[in-house]
Design a protein around this motif. Sequence first.
Motif, PDB file in Angstrom:
ATOM      1  N   GLY A  58       0.811  -1.213   0.000  1.00 46.22           N
ATOM      2  CA  GLY A  58       0.000   0.000   0.000  1.00 46.22           C
ATOM      3  C   GLY A  58       0.845   1.263   0.000  1.00 46.22           C
ATOM      4  N   LEU A 174      -2.311  -5.407   5.133  1.00 47.85           N
ATOM      5  CA  LEU A 174      -3.230  -4.369   4.642  1.00 47.85           C
ATOM      6  C   LEU A 174      -4.288  -4.067   5.693  1.00 47.85           C
ATOM      7  N   LYS A 175      -4.775  -5.130   6.305  1.00 44.01           N
ATOM      8  CA  LYS A 175      -5.799  -4.943   7.337  1.00 44.01           C
ATOM      9  C   LYS A 175      -5.219  -4.205   8.546  1.00 44.01           C
ATOM     10  N   ASP A 178      -5.119  -0.673   7.976  1.00 41.09           N
ATOM     11  CA  ASP A 178      -6.438  -0.055   8.050  1.00 41.09           C
ATOM     12  C   ASP A 178      -6.906   0.175   9.481  1.00 41.09           C
ATOM     13  N   THR A 179      -6.156  -0.338  10.435  1.00 38.11           N
ATOM     14  CA  THR A 179      -6.617  -0.272  11.825  1.00 38.11           C
ATOM     15  C   THR A 179      -5.787   0.740  12.599  1.00 38.11           C
TER      16      THR A 179
END
Lengths: 210, 738
Positions: A58, A174-175, A178-179
């Motif tokens: 990302g 990636l997750k 996102d957190t």
Amino acid sequence: MDSSSSSQPDFDYLFKLLLIGDSAVGKSSLLLSFTSDTFEDLSPTIGVDFKVKMVTVGGKKLKLAIWDTAGQERFRTLTSSYYRGAQGVIMVYDVTRRETFTNLSDVWAKELDLYLTNQDCIKMLVGNKVDKESERVVTKKEGIDFAREYGCLFLECSAKTRVNVEQCFEELVLKILDTPSLLAEGSKGVQRNIFKQKPPESDASTSGCC
Amino acid sequence: MKAKNLPLITFEHKRDAYGFAEEEEERSDKWKDFLERQAESAELPIDGLSLEEDSSVVSGLETVISEQDDLESKTESKKSRNHKIQIWAQIRPSLAAIESMMSLRINKKRQNPKAERDARNGDHLAPIEEGKPTRGSVEEDSEEEFYDVERSDLAQDAASSDGSPRRVDHSSQLVSPELFFPWKEELECLVRGGVPMALRGELWQAFVGVRARRVENYYQDLLAAKDHDDKKELDDLPRTFPGHPALDEDGRNALRRLLTAYARHNPSVGYCQAMNFFAGLLLLLMPEENAFWTLMAIIDDYFDGYYSEEMIESQVDQLVFEELVRQRFPKLVNHLDYLGVQVAWVTGPWFLSIFVNMLPWESVLRVWDVLLFDGNRVMLFRSALAVMELYGPALVTTKDAGDAVTLLQSLAGSTFDSSQLVLTACMGYQAVNEAKLQELRNKHRPSVIAAMEERSRGARAWKDSQGLASKLYSFKHDPQSILVDTNPTEGLGDVHANGEQHVSRTNNIDEFLNNMNGDGDADSVPDLKEQVVWLKVELCKLLEEKRSSILRLQKIDLQGEVSDSVPMSKRQFSVRVVTLDCKEIIAEELETALMEMVKQDNRRQLSARVEQLEHEVAELRQALADKQEQEHAMLQVLMRVEQEQKVTEDARLFAEQDAAAQKYAAHVLQEKYEEAMSTLAQMEKRAVMAETMLEATLQYQSGQPPQGKTSNTEEPSDSKPNNDVVQAPSDLEKEMND
């Protein structure tokens, strides 16, 4: 190794990941496949093993510190101390051995509940050894159901053929990106690491403004 | 980490590559010399037979040395031959002296757990603890007989000092061998210098005392037993030294038999990963049954409590090691604390695998040489400290936890200079000895057990029985809690006595105990002694089973499912007492452990905090310095501006003065102009006057003509100045126009 340590501040976040699951499901192989693109017969892990990998996901440069734990039951007393501070956990089972799958809910999920320090920690279920399709006993649907029930990501992969190996780590990371709470932890580590380079930087900025 | 993939077969190549071949040859010569001298001194008490054997072995050794290059393959072929022909072999007689010396400590050690159990059961079987040999005999059997004579006296000694049987043991162990085996020191030096590959297998057996441990047919009986669950180790068979040519079908079968036999021999430990490495390594060096007894010695004696289900001793050792590292390398630990790295993350696997796969093979074997010779785990600590010493400086330069751990792993994996490692370990850390380690272990053990309890409480419903189990464990290992010990044993005794209808084995146990009493009285025959040993092993097993059945009983009691009359309630009571006792102790231990943990945590957090604050302070200081610099610069600028202001002010003043001067000049000019104008006006007036005067003169002249003649002569002289006067104003006018 040396190159990565000399180019220290070359990453945006440092994440701690953990591999858990029964003995001989392929945790170490999965990790070796991910970090050095190779597959070979490995000895059982005694206690814990550790590897570092730099990746770009990302648009962010990430340093992944991956702990590979021993699977045998009695080592759990030792390995539980490694859970602290993990941002991501990969729960691995062997699609050709059902007990390795059922143990994830019976044993490993409880271990996670007890010892994970960050409740936002991202969990990922991974069914390994899909190259042995003929010996498969755990279906993909069962994996998906498990993942839904426990609120985790899910992938099937093969450390041997390298199918989906990188995706496992990529999706997990990636997750994490996102957190926000995990991101904060990861960058906190970074700040701490480049602390020593900070004073000269501020020096340059002040003299520049004048 | 690469070491993981190095098959054993490469010993030879590696040694050559690093120029170790010469070293190995030198080593072999030294050992040969030592053994020859041993053989000579042993010649006197022993008859000619053994001398012949000895010399043949020595010559055998020579041939081995001359065939250095295929040394490894020779060991292998020997091994595979042994599979087919025999799984047990005596070691060469020339090593008998070493073997018998080493066997002394087994006899001592071995009796300990049994003595404790016996004491608990109120049965006074004479323990063979305090053997004090008065002659350095080479003949093992006669020596044992000699012990037996002295046993009765010693039993009383032991009974009176049974508060700390282990410690007494260690001191006597340290003294006696040096007194009666003058060559022990020389042997120690030789061992530290490395054991020649050709002798390694047999010397290791001598060190652990395989022959004294061996019980005829025990191994075979274990393998013959049926309906056991042996699935677990099967997973690991192909994963033990993968790719090693010696671990073919036959090799793997031997490995499986060995691990299965051990698991059956000691079900409370069973199979633990890492044992497969040890078993595999031993199988490469010796026949199968010899490997079994060696493995048993390592796991049961050297690493007692290490690989059991709870792995308590392993955790304790890590805490002990961390404390040692803190003492020895404060700077390194500071850095690791700052990075958030625990030493145990890396050293835990080292200890558990006794460095197999963690160090290069040559180094692993050298460490094992010393460890097996020493008879305890001290070498483990010393080697790990030596590794820390070697690589500490490099570790201090790392900048995050990941780099620190991977660097330490990879550096350890490249410790190819095995001699340096062993010498640093043995010479540099002599202060780290068994007594000190025991002291530290006793200090740290409660916290580990408390953590265990916490864990089992959090995770399981059957916490009580679990707690009792580890409690019993701690009794075995903590002589200081002997007072507490008596309570539960009494309680268990009650259960034992009252619950005969439930515990079907009771009668059997009593029978065994009686048998052993009988044997203990008249065991001058070696066969009987072996029987005793076997019976003792059986007894241990039975006690183990009894304990578990008691635990089961206790569970049933607590659930209230069994309703019995008076004896039942008594039993219930005693069981409750036990449980309560245990709970109390556990609670206390938990508390202290928690406190300690909190303290440690606080300390760690504090040091991290201090570090952070220090950095902040440094940053602030830098900022302050910058600000000051800025201020200085500003000041300079200000001064410059001020100066400029002053300059402009001056300029302004100058300008003003200029202006004033010009004004003044203008004024002066004006005045001059006015003066000139006034003079002009005066001149005009004078001119006008002069004109009127001229007119008047002219009119006068015209009014008196007679006087003309005389006046004529006078007149030109008079008119001349008048012309001058008329001329003057015209000149003036001209001037003005200019």
